[in-house]
Design an enzyme around this catalytic site. Structure first.
Site, PDB file in Angstrom:
ATOM      1  N   LYS A 289       0.836  -1.183   0.000  1.00 19.19           N
ATOM      2  CA  LYS A 289       0.000   0.000   0.000  1.00 19.19           C
ATOM      3  C   LYS A 289       0.882   1.247   0.000  1.00 19.19           C
ATOM      4  O   LYS A 289       1.865   1.317   0.742  1.00 19.19           O
ATOM      5  CB  LYS A 289      -0.906  -0.016   1.239  1.00 19.19           C
ATOM      6  CG  LYS A 289      -2.163   0.804   1.131  1.00 19.19           C
ATOM      7  CD  LYS A 289      -3.080   0.526   2.309  1.00 19.19           C
ATOM      8  CE  LYS A 289      -4.390   1.300   2.176  1.00 19.19           C
ATOM      9  NZ  LYS A 289      -5.301   1.021   3.303  1.00 19.19           N
ATOM     10  N   GLU A 375     -18.953  -6.664  10.711  1.00 15.08           N
ATOM     11  CA  GLU A 375     -19.920  -5.957  11.540  1.00 15.08           C
ATOM     12  C   GLU A 375     -20.937  -6.896  12.177  1.00 15.08           C
ATOM     13  O   GLU A 375     -21.353  -6.689  13.328  1.00 15.08           O
ATOM     14  CB  GLU A 375     -20.640  -4.888  10.709  1.00 15.08           C
ATOM     15  CG  GLU A 375     -19.771  -3.716  10.297  1.00 15.08           C
ATOM     16  CD  GLU A 375     -18.959  -3.973   9.041  1.00 15.08           C
ATOM     17  OE1 GLU A 375     -18.190  -3.079   8.639  1.00 15.08           O
ATOM     18  OE2 GLU A 375     -19.088  -5.079   8.457  1.00 15.08           O
ATOM     19  N   ARG A 403     -24.787  -3.195   7.933  1.00 16.03           N
ATOM     20  CA  ARG A 403     -24.385  -4.563   7.607  1.00 16.03           C
ATOM     21  C   ARG A 403     -24.660  -5.526   8.756  1.00 16.03           C
ATOM     22  O   ARG A 403     -24.685  -6.742   8.559  1.00 16.03           O
ATOM     23  CB  ARG A 403     -22.899  -4.580   7.233  1.00 16.03           C
ATOM     24  CG  ARG A 403     -22.577  -3.757   5.992  1.00 16.03           C
ATOM     25  CD  ARG A 403     -21.081  -3.463   5.880  1.00 16.03           C
ATOM     26  NE  ARG A 403     -20.294  -4.643   5.656  1.00 16.03           N
ATOM     27  CZ  ARG A 403     -19.834  -5.034   4.462  1.00 16.03           C
ATOM     28  NH1 ARG A 403     -20.112  -4.336   3.390  1.00 16.03           N
ATOM     29  NH2 ARG A 403     -19.107  -6.115   4.352  1.00 16.03           N
TER      30      ARG A 403
END
Length: 642
Positions: A289, A375, A403
């Site tokens: 990243k 979640e 979610r």
């Protein structure tokens, strides 16, 4: 403005098909130029930088090998899609990213045929790719046809249950499907080295195909002297590649790990897969990243999200603030409460910094839990923590809590468990647009029996609501607050425990009452000042609670005023609907009483500044002023509504 980088090869790319004119060596140069253009563009707009830099080579290789948009390329979450947008005909608009009327920061079907499936929440890509694969095999008709279905999913997103549900189904169906695991945190596999490079070369050649044939159950077709050797080779390969065993058991052929920044490896593997894959296949690519931009690589979050910045130094251009952010106020208030109560624990789903739990995790590491992008698990985990005698604060963005809604209903509300839901990013959020707007939590929580729902009007109120939630043990309780800075009010030394279901009067007036739920109160105050200049002084009240409602206050306002207007930063079906139900049940409307509810419109609002978004929603001070004049029947001669 950043200087435009020199991009002679990228300048020749208008659509992905243009990449096919280049040699492999030239594709490496295209990737370098694409990285420079991405950095330059995001330096002017701000946005998600690190994720896109990590997939530059992968983006070029995928579009060079496959035939998009016929081949459906689906980016999970899609915050890494800026390089993809640049080479799919949107380079001329890339400096409008995340701005009003500009490009979305995520993939969006209405924006381009090269975005076959919209995304901004995680772990949906494999399900979507499988859907395209089945539609293809069943003769689904689309403008561009349907070729290969390719999902690019990060290792963080792969941890979510939905990704494994999709893989389980894909392995069962056995359709040709390509999944690329973009592992940028090395959470599954070891660092890339000589062994991985060797395996990658092996995978691209014929011996690999023979080995995979053995792995797919064809061992019995080999001459008996070779059968045991094939089985041993298969087991050795699985052990050397670490992550492959799990994916193989789910029915996927596994390739990797490969170096996701090595164009030669990427092109070789992708070409082989395109030519030979028959069923579901997973390519495990290791990436970094923030790759190729030192300031991003040096940051802890690898430049995940950034404001506008100086390309040379990486220094971000952030406007000075006179007030703390709501997120930091929540984090500090929770730490203060936890210091007084060792039963308080905090749970978040892959957003410890975004939800302000960084300080809490530092002070109380054994009481802070990041469950990853999960979640549903996080909510149920909190339910059991509460059942076990702890005081869990479930800190999630409003849009992500959606979610875990079934778990909120079944595992928390139905059982009356005292989980404290700290709901960040409530209301309209600005540059992230509709996918991240916290529009629905008032409606989807306030309709649950036994649920307490609060909204902070300012940062001081938020401190009081943290204290109230910590003290409340009679069932689930939620409090919502927006993204961004507070309004600059004086902060209390310690949070006050509020009386459940009781609002507060802000200003006493006549004729019309405005009842605010949440941070639109500051806009209500501005509107009240403008109305006072007209000789109309409205009563202003802060509801604090959408559930339970302050019945006494609401009915008193109805009895002493001609009209009542509610305002909230949520969709229809929320606070205003509950107030209307109360007034209806009490027969208030029978006397000709006037009621209006100002809510978010029945539409998704695209990215812009929060103020522009609320203007589009008609929830700013001029809109509130106009609504008061309308309900009182006062014409605005010669004036236009803002």
């Amino acid at each position: 403005m950043s200087a435009k980088p020199d991009t002679p090869l990228l300048d020749r790319v208008n659509v992905p098909a243009d990449l096919k004119q280049f040699s492999d060596a030239e594709l490496r140069q295209v990737a370098d130029e694409l990285r420079a253009e991405t950095i330059a563009a995001v330096s002017e707009t701000g946005g998600h930088l690190g994720a896109g830099l990590g997939v530059v080579e992968m983006t070029v290789a995928l579009h060079a090998v496959f035939d998009t948009p016929k081949d459906r390329l689906i980016w999970d979450v899609s915050h890494q899609c800026y390089p993809h947008k640049i080479i799919t005909g949107r380079r001329d608009r890339i400096r409008t990213l995340r701005q009003k009327g500009g490009l979305s920061g995520f993939t969006k079907r209405s924006e381009s045929p090269y975005d076959p499936f919209g995304a901004a929440h995680s772990s949906t890509s494999i399900s979507a790719a499988l859907g395209f694969a089945v539609a293809r095999d069943l003769g689904g008709a689309t403008e561009h046809g349907i070729g290969d279905a390719i999902a690019v999913i990060g290792d963080g997103s792969m941890s979510a249950g939905m990704a494994f549900e999709a893989m389980n189904n894909a392995g069962h169906l056995g359709r040709r499907l390509i999944v690329i695991l973009n592992d940028n945190d090395m959470s599954i596999a070891p660092p890339v080295g000589a062994l991985s490079s060797y395996l990658s070369r092996l995978y691209a050649g014929d011996p690999f195909q023979e080995l995979k044939a053995a792995a797919k159950g064809a061992v019995s077709l080999l001459p008996s002297p070779f059968q045991e050797g094939a089985r041993r080779a298969k087991d050795m390969l699985k052990h050397m590649t670490v992550g492959g065993t799990l994916f193989e058991e789910l029915g996927f052929s596994y390739l990797g790990p490969i170096d996701g920044h090595d164009m030669e490896q990427l092109l070789a593997v992708l070409r082989t897969v395109k030519a030979r894959a028959t069923g579901p296949i997973l390519i495990h690519a290791i990436t970094k990243k923030g790759k190729g931009y030192a300031p991003a690589e040096a940051r802890d979050d690898k430049g995940h999200a950034t404001a506008r910045f100086d390309v040379v130094t990486g220094k971000q251009h952030k406007a000075p603030s006179n007030a703390p952010s709501y997120t930091s106020v929540f984090g500090d208030a929770l730490v203060a409460e936890a210091a007084r109560d060792d039963k308080i624990v905090a749970v978040t789903a892959a957003m410890p910094d975004g939800t302000g739990l960084g300080l809490f995790a530092e002070r109380y590491p054994s009481r802070c839990f990041d469950v990853g992008i999960a979640e549903q698990h996080g909510v149920t985990f909190c339910g059991a923590l509460a059942a076990g005698g702890m005081k869990p604060f479930c800190a999630m963005y409003s849009t992500f809590l959606q979610r875990g809604y079934d778990q909120v209903v079944h595992d928390v509300a139905l059982q009356g468990l005292p989980v404290r839901f700290a709901i960040d990013r409530a209301g309209l959020v600005g540059a992230d647009g509709a996918t991240h707007a916290g529009s629905f939590d008032i409606a989807y929580l306030a309709n649950l029996p036994g649920m307490v729902v609060m909204a902070a009007a300012d940062e001081a109120e938020l401190v009081h609501m943290v204290a109230t939630a910590a003290a409340y043990n009679d069932g689930p309780i939620a409090f919502r607050y927006p993204r961004g800075e507070g309004v600059g009010v004086e902060m209390p030394e310690r949070g006050e425990v509020l009386e459940i279901g009781k609002g507060r009067m802000v200003q006493q007036g006549a004729r019309v009452a405005i009842l605010s739920f949440g941070t639109r109160l500051s806009e209500v105050t501005k509107a009240a000042e403008a109305l006072s200049a007209r000789g109309i002084t409205p009563t202003v009240a802060d509801a604090r609670f959408a559930k339970p409602l302050d019945r006494e206050m609401i009915l008193d306002l109805a009895a002493t005023h001609e009209a009542l207007i509610t305002i909230e930063e949520g969709a229809v079906g929320g606070f205003g609907s509950h107030v209307a139900q109360l007034l209806s049940d009490e027969g208030v409307f029978d006397a000709g009483f006037k009621f209006r509810s100002m809510v978010l419109p029945d539409s998704f609002i695209d990215q812009a500044s929060p103020d522009d978004m609320y203007a589009a929603a008609h929830l700013n001070a001029p809109d509130i002023e106009a609504k008061v004049l309308e309900v009182l029947g006062i014409a605005q001669i010669g004036e236009k509504r803002a």
